[in-house]
Design a protein around this motif. Structure first.
Motif, PDB file in Angstrom:
ATOM      1  N   ARG A  37       0.842  -1.193   0.000  1.00  0.00           N
ATOM      2  CA  ARG A  37       0.000   0.000   0.000  1.00  0.00           C
ATOM      3  C   ARG A  37       0.878   1.243   0.000  1.00  0.00           C
ATOM      4  O   ARG A  37       2.038   1.221   0.417  1.00  0.00           O
ATOM      5  N   HIS A  38       0.272   2.316  -0.476  1.00  0.00           N
ATOM      6  CA  HIS A  38       0.905   3.629  -0.386  1.00  0.00           C
ATOM      7  C   HIS A  38      -0.095   4.546   0.297  1.00  0.00           C
ATOM      8  O   HIS A  38      -1.235   4.676  -0.156  1.00  0.00           O
ATOM      9  N   ILE A  39       0.327   5.166   1.382  1.00  0.00           N
ATOM     10  CA  ILE A  39      -0.564   6.045   2.133  1.00  0.00           C
ATOM     11  C   ILE A  39      -0.333   7.482   1.682  1.00  0.00           C
ATOM     12  O   ILE A  39       0.806   7.947   1.611  1.00  0.00           O
ATOM     13  N   TRP A  43      -7.556  11.968  -0.750  1.00  0.00           N
ATOM     14  CA  TRP A  43      -8.392  10.893  -1.291  1.00  0.00           C
ATOM     15  C   TRP A  43      -8.686  11.240  -2.748  1.00  0.00           C
ATOM     16  O   TRP A  43      -9.154  12.346  -3.029  1.00  0.00           O
ATOM     17  N   PRO A  44      -8.432  10.331  -3.692  1.00  0.00           N
ATOM     18  CA  PRO A  44      -8.687  10.652  -5.099  1.00  0.00           C
ATOM     19  C   PRO A  44     -10.160  10.948  -5.365  1.00  0.00           C
ATOM     20  O   PRO A  44     -11.040  10.181  -4.976  1.00  0.00           O
ATOM     21  N   LEU A  71      -6.110  -2.298  -6.321  1.00  0.00           N
ATOM     22  CA  LEU A  71      -7.211  -3.179  -5.940  1.00  0.00           C
ATOM     23  C   LEU A  71      -8.304  -2.460  -5.169  1.00  0.00           C
ATOM     24  O   LEU A  71      -9.488  -2.746  -5.329  1.00  0.00           O
ATOM     25  N   ARG A  72      -7.892  -1.540  -4.291  1.00  0.00           N
ATOM     26  CA  ARG A  72      -8.882  -0.835  -3.481  1.00  0.00           C
ATOM     27  C   ARG A  72      -8.249   0.400  -2.849  1.00  0.00           C
ATOM     28  O   ARG A  72      -7.025   0.556  -2.842  1.00  0.00           O
ATOM     29  N   GLY A  81      -4.437  11.127  14.133  1.00  0.00           N
ATOM     30  CA  GLY A  81      -5.890  11.240  14.015  1.00  0.00           C
ATOM     31  C   GLY A  81      -6.373  11.743  12.666  1.00  0.00           C
ATOM     32  O   GLY A  81      -7.572  11.902  12.458  1.00  0.00           O
ATOM     33  N   ILE A  82      -5.465  11.984  11.728  1.00  0.00           N
ATOM     34  CA  ILE A  82      -5.839  12.515  10.415  1.00  0.00           C
ATOM     35  C   ILE A  82      -6.207  11.373   9.473  1.00  0.00           C
ATOM     36  O   ILE A  82      -5.488  10.373   9.374  1.00  0.00           O
ATOM     37  N   ARG A  83      -7.329  11.563   8.762  1.00  0.00           N
ATOM     38  CA  ARG A  83      -7.798  10.579   7.776  1.00  0.00           C
ATOM     39  C   ARG A  83      -6.932  10.668   6.536  1.00  0.00           C
ATOM     40  O   ARG A  83      -6.706  11.754   5.995  1.00  0.00           O
ATOM     41  N   ARG A  84      -6.468   9.518   6.072  1.00  0.00           N
ATOM     42  CA  ARG A  84      -5.668   9.436   4.854  1.00  0.00           C
ATOM     43  C   ARG A  84      -6.215   8.315   3.969  1.00  0.00           C
ATOM     44  O   ARG A  84      -7.085   7.560   4.379  1.00  0.00           O
ATOM     45  N   CYS A  85      -5.650   8.204   2.776  1.00  0.00           N
ATOM     46  CA  CYS A  85      -6.041   7.170   1.824  1.00  0.00           C
ATOM     47  C   CYS A  85      -4.889   6.186   1.663  1.00  0.00           C
ATOM     48  O   CYS A  85      -3.759   6.591   1.363  1.00  0.00           O
ATOM     49  N   ALA A  86      -5.170   4.917   1.848  1.00  0.00           N
ATOM     50  CA  ALA A  86      -4.190   3.863   1.585  1.00  0.00           C
ATOM     51  C   ALA A  86      -4.534   3.264   0.217  1.00  0.00           C
ATOM     52  O   ALA A  86      -5.605   2.674   0.044  1.00  0.00           O
ATOM     53  N   ILE A  87      -3.651   3.463  -0.742  1.00  0.00           N
ATOM     54  CA  ILE A  87      -3.833   2.903  -2.081  1.00  0.00           C
ATOM     55  C   ILE A  87      -3.284   1.482  -2.027  1.00  0.00           C
ATOM     56  O   ILE A  87      -2.077   1.280  -1.906  1.00  0.00           O
TER      57      ILE A  87
END
Length: 143
Positions: A37-39, A43-44, A71-72, A81-87
């Protein structure tokens, strides 16, 4: 009908495709279910297009050298506490035709028509050229 779009991302600090692969094999770079994964902070906005067959194309030392099917996209909440996107990607790197790419920050969308072609199956197992040499050859049209 949903289109497909890829992502383009710099692999900062990576010397070559083998180095990216080694990093992705570490627990720190994997999801709980073992996927690389890449964090990223953002968020795209085009998530549906990415998840419709998109890949992340990796730029190493100024050259697009490989890709991974995405894949997701998972929500990841950091220790801060910060929301991120894991690709989250399919394991394994698919080498592509070396294509020079200038540095940029973050990630970029890459239209399907602009994506470099995969190397033929017979060339996937070849030892990769150093990125600097791949970049120089690509600059003169040798792939």
């Amino acid at each position: 009908m949903t289109k497909t779009v890829h992502l383009l991302k710099l692999s900062v600090g990576t010397e070559d495709v083998a180095g990216l692969s080694a990093w992705q094999n570490t627990k720190r770079a994997q999801t709980d279910d073992g996927l690389p994964r890449h964090i990223t902070r953002m968020w795209p906005k085009r998530a549906d297009e990415i998840l419709n067959g998109g890949s992340i194309f990796w730029v190493i030392k100024g050259v697009i050298l490989c890709r991974q099917p995405i894949l997701r996209l998972d929500e990841y909440i950091g220790a801060d506490g910060i929301r991120r996107c894991a690709i989250c990607c399919k394991p394994g790197l698919i080498r592509v035709e070396a294509t020079p790419k200038r540095a940029f920050q973050g990630w970029r969308y890459l239209p399907v028509d602009d994506a470099p072609d995969d190397l033929p199956d017979g060339r996937q197992a070849e030892e990769a050229l150093p990125p600097e040499l791949s970049k120089a050859l690509a600059a003169i049209g040798v792939r």
